[in-house]
Design an enzyme around this catalytic site. Structure first.
Site, short mmCIF file in Angstrom:
data_model
loop_
_atom_site.label_atom_id
_atom_site.label_comp_id
_atom_site.label_asym_id
_atom_site.label_seq_id
_atom_site.Cartn_x
_atom_site.Cartn_y
_atom_site.Cartn_z
N LYS A 15 0.87 -1.20 0.06
CA LYS A 15 0.10 0.07 -0.08
C LYS A 15 0.90 1.40 -0.18
O LYS A 15 0.57 2.28 -0.84
CB LYS A 15 -0.86 0.14 1.39
CG LYS A 15 -1.94 -0.91 1.49
CD LYS A 15 -3.03 -0.58 2.49
CE LYS A 15 -2.35 -0.67 3.92
NZ LYS A 15 -1.56 -1.88 4.19
N ARG A 90 -9.16 1.64 9.14
CA ARG A 90 -8.89 0.30 9.44
C ARG A 90 -9.90 -0.75 10.14
O ARG A 90 -9.85 -1.98 10.14
CB ARG A 90 -7.89 0.08 10.73
CG ARG A 90 -6.24 0.57 10.25
CD ARG A 90 -5.74 -0.58 9.36
NE ARG A 90 -4.12 -0.93 9.99
CZ ARG A 90 -3.26 -0.35 9.70
NH1 ARG A 90 -3.29 0.84 9.00
NH2 ARG A 90 -1.92 -0.55 10.12
N ARG A 125 11.51 -6.02 4.96
CA ARG A 125 10.86 -4.63 4.58
C ARG A 125 12.09 -3.46 5.56
O ARG A 125 12.28 -3.79 6.62
CB ARG A 125 9.82 -3.92 4.90
CG ARG A 125 9.58 -2.54 4.91
CD ARG A 125 8.10 -2.37 4.82
NE ARG A 125 7.19 -2.61 6.22
CZ ARG A 125 5.79 -2.45 5.88
NH1 ARG A 125 5.17 -2.03 4.72
NH2 ARG A 125 4.92 -3.00 6.90
N ARG A 158 11.23 -1.48 10.72
CA ARG A 158 10.16 -1.02 11.85
C ARG A 158 10.07 -2.15 12.96
O ARG A 158 10.23 -3.25 12.71
CB ARG A 158 8.67 -0.95 11.17
CG ARG A 158 8.73 0.26 10.17
CD ARG A 158 7.45 0.47 9.20
NE ARG A 158 6.32 -0.10 10.11
CZ ARG A 158 5.00 -0.10 9.63
NH1 ARG A 158 5.05 0.49 8.33
NH2 ARG A 158 4.11 -0.54 10.07
N ARG A 169 -0.25 -8.88 13.38
CA ARG A 169 -0.71 -7.52 12.65
C ARG A 169 -1.50 -8.28 11.56
O ARG A 169 -2.83 -7.66 11.08
CB ARG A 169 0.18 -6.76 12.17
CG ARG A 169 1.07 -5.97 13.10
CD ARG A 169 2.20 -5.16 12.69
NE ARG A 169 2.08 -4.34 11.71
CZ ARG A 169 3.01 -4.03 10.65
NH1 ARG A 169 4.12 -4.69 10.65
NH2 ARG A 169 2.63 -3.22 9.79
P1 AMP Z 1 0.58 1.19 9.25
O1 AMP Z 1 2.06 2.14 8.88
O2 AMP Z 1 -0.35 1.72 8.29
O3 AMP Z 1 0.88 -0.42 9.02
O4 AMP Z 1 0.14 1.50 10.54
C1 AMP Z 1 1.50 1.00 11.77
C2 AMP Z 1 0.56 1.10 13.07
O5 AMP Z 1 -0.10 2.32 13.18
C3 AMP Z 1 -0.62 0.00 13.24
O6 AMP Z 1 -0.30 -1.17 13.64
C4 AMP Z 1 -1.57 0.86 14.26
O7 AMP Z 1 -0.88 0.52 15.41
C5 AMP Z 1 -1.27 2.20 13.87
N1 AMP Z 1 -2.35 2.69 12.88
C6 AMP Z 1 -2.14 3.31 11.71
N2 AMP Z 1 -3.24 3.59 11.12
C7 AMP Z 1 -4.29 3.19 12.25
C8 AMP Z 1 -5.75 3.51 11.92
N3 AMP Z 1 -5.99 3.66 10.84
N4 AMP Z 1 -6.35 3.02 13.06
C9 AMP Z 1 -5.78 2.35 14.13
N5 AMP Z 1 -4.37 2.31 14.20
C10 AMP Z 1 -3.78 2.66 12.94
#
Ligand code: AMP
Length: 212
Positions: A15, A90, A125, A158, A169
């Site tokens: 994404k 999400r 990654r 990360r 996740r």
């Molecule tokens: P991502 O970079 O999108 O994989 O997000 C990394 C982490 O940020 C996730 O595992 C959540 O802990 C938090 N996070 C990001 N976007 C959201 C969202 N829309 N709702 C809830 N948690 C989020």
């Protein structure tokens, strides 16, 4: 009406990579709530300190907090012509809150990818600690080991990409986020995009849908 796009897909489905490419091609910003939250953590802000443990564990941050962040971001001038949302909503609850808040979505691209490929992608990654640009140890190597091609920043893994957090996740994605596919199908805005080995083939497939 501008393109108001949501990218749906498991963590590691590409994404972020596609959001950056689409942003460049379409001239609209990509918005990643994960990147915004990681910047808060890096800056050691009160918000960052609040969400750090939850994010490191691979769990979801509170939906009202996410909505505040998103509302703020989409109200900025550069979002007037549209936006690409990466990693938000999400949950169905977040999608409903967005609707109530007037944050429109008119095109949802759902990336289909098998779970095992997602695990391989996430563990390999690496991201730039300065500009968040994504790389991969095998499939998207930087020109120089450990250094970002775009800004020269240091590439890091990360915390939530460590093998032990990745499965959790994925479980969170399958339980909380995957139901959004049917939710947006019901609204008539969902388009499936198959994952392909070539990053540019996925982008092309997305552009065909968006411009079609
Ligand atoms: P991502 O970079 O999108 O994989 O997000 C990394 C982490 O940020 C996730 O595992 C959540 O802990 C938090 N996070 C990001 N976007 C959201 C969202 N829309 N709702 C809830 N948690 C989020």
């Amino acid at each position: 009406m501008g393109k108001k796009i949501v990218l749906l897909g498991a963590p590691g489905s590409g994404k972020g990579t596609q959001a950056a490419l689409l942003s460049e091609k379409l001239g609209i910003p990509s918005i990643s709530t994960g990147n915004i939250l990681r910047a808060e953590i890096q800056g050691k802000t009160p918000l960052g300190l609040k969400v750090q443990a939850i994010m490191d564990a691979g769990k979801l941050v509170d939906g009202d907090l996410i909505l505040d962040i998103l509302s703020n971001r989409v109200s900025q001038a550069d979002c007037q012509g549209g936006y690409i949302l990466d990693g938000v909503p999400r949950t169905i609850e977040q999608a409903e809150k967005m609707e109530k808040a007037g944050i429109e979505v008119n095109c949802v691209l759902s990336i289909n990818i098998p779970d095992q490929r997602v695990v391989d992608r996430m563990v390999g990654r690496r991201v730039c600690s300065a500009c968040s640009a994504p790389f991969h140890l095998e499939s998207a190597k930087p020109k120089q080991d450990g250094i970002c091609d775009s800004c020269g920043g240091e590439l890091v893994q990360r915390k939530d990409d460590k093998a032990e957090t990745v499965q959790l996740r994925l479980d969170v994605y399958n339980a909380e986020t995957a139901p959004l596919v049917d939710y947006y199908k019901g609204k008539g805005v969902l388009h499936d995009v198959e994952d392909q080995p070539e990053i540019s083939s996925v982008t092309d497939a997305m552009l065909t849908v968006i411009e079609g």
